[in-house]
Design an enzyme around this catalytic site. Structure first.
Site: not given
Ligand code: MG
Ligand code: NAI
Length: 334
Positions: A124, A173, A206, A230, A234
């Site tokens: 990000y 990962k 994963d 992120d 969620d």
């Molecule tokens: Mg988010």
């Protein structure tokens, strides 16, 4: 002793859920003094600035803020207020609990976990996002640092210790993204070795997603880099019944900002029917943070008891209650 906190009432349903939350906090007797500060569209209209300097100064002074959702106007080149707050105060830890509550759309009854997401680096970055002039190739850089990884993993282990949790799972990962995710995992292993009292587990992202959906009760604290965090946080919110019950904290050395994960809900703003629980649960995180763990627990228990009794639930939870009515039902169970 009273503790002063900065309170941002925000946009859309923000003022409604904040009034409800402050009502409950007052009933709780947490000894908080509120310093109200403007941000968002309200601030833009009043002061010509989405995030006035005085609001930043207030957060800097008090080091703790309770914040309602804010509207970042689309177009006009405004950067997201939430992203700029994170950068300004270097709020490196995004802490999102996911707990199953009774009588909600939760898919499970025994989830109690916290995602600790690195909030300042990873994928990000505003720099290093490039598209070739012909539009055929796009490159986005990811940066992971030892310092950034160390402080987030340490935060997760310290959180485990201070809340009596037993296990930290580092989600990565590193098998494929050997550079960045590899560095994160190596640092996670080093830090984990300093916490022999807390179980350490590594899981590839994963597989972690599948395990979260199939057997979420195995998780306690998850720590991971920005992008994975992120998505996973969620996913976890979805497992326990969605946005109306999802709180989050953004924590750094200089300040900590507590908020609901949801936005300003323009479709129901001004009607007094928004669910105040996410902001209330964020307030409980704030109480934990300022050393009022017992009050945080009282608040959470009152929320659970109100949900259990299906007393005054708002529309998103299948009831017909109002924001303030729901808050009063919670306050009566403190
Ligand atoms: Mg988010
Ligand atoms: P949203 O979270 O505001 O709404 C999504 C859906 O969930 C809507 O149907 C809404 O009515 C419902 N909802 C959200 N919170 C609720 C609550 N407490 N009780 C009952 N129902 C609730 O997301 P959306 O529509 O994508 O964004 C709207 C605005 O919020 C945008 O301007 C966005 O920039 C802003 N936003 C601000 C955030 C923040 O300040 N932390 C976070 C996310 C969005």
């Amino acid at each position: 002793m009273t503790q002063k906190i900065t309170v941002i009432r925000g946009d859309g349903i923000g003022p409604e859920i904040m009034d409800a939350t402050l009502h409950v906090l007052d009933q709780l007797g947490a000894g908080l003094e509120y310093e109200f500060a403007d941000a968002g569209v309200v601030a833009l209209e009043k002061h010509g600035d989405l995030m006035p300097k005085e609001t930043l100064a207030s957060i800097e002074r008090n080091k703790v803020a309770l914040k309602s959702p804010l509207t970042t106007p689309v177009g006009g080149g405004f950067t997201s207020i939430n992203v700029s707050l994170r950068r300004h105060f270097d709020l490196y830890a995004n802490v999102r609990p996911a707990i199953s509550f009774p009588n909600t759309k939760s898919r499970y009854e025994n989830i109690d976990m916290i995602t600790v997401r690195e909030n300042t680096e990873g994928a990000y970055l505003s720099e290093g996002q490039e598209v070739s002039p012909d539009g055929e190739v796009a490159v986005s850089s990811t940066r992971v640092t030892r310092k950034g990884s160390e402080r987030i993993v340490r935060y997760a282990f310290e959180l485990a210790r201070s809340t009596g949790r037993k296990k930290v799972t580092a989600v990565h990962k590193a098998n494929i993204i050997k550079s960045t995710s590899g560095l994160f995992l190596n640092v996670a292993r080093e830090v984990a070795a300093q916490y022999p009292d807390i179980e350490f587990q590594e899981m590839i992202v994963d597989n972690a997603c599948m395990q979260l959906v199939m057997r979420p009760e195995q998780f306690d604290i998850l720590v991971t880099t920005n992008l994975f965090g992120d998505i996973i946080s969620d996913l976890c919110a979805g497992l326990v019944g969605g946005l109306g019950l999802a709180p989050g904290a953004n924590i750094g050395e200089k300040a900590a900002i507590f908020e609901a994960v949801h936005g300003t809900a323009p479709d129901i703003a001004g009607k007094g029917i928004a669910n105040p629980c996410a902001l209330l649960l964020a307030a409980a995180q704030m109480l934990d943070h300022i050393g009022q763990g017992a009050n945080a627990e009282r608040l959470r228990k009152a929320i659970v008891a109100t949900l259990e009794a299906k007393d005054s639930l708002t529309g998103d939870l299948g009831g017909t209650g109002t924001t303030m009515g729901f808050a009063k039902a919670i306050a009566s169970r403190l």
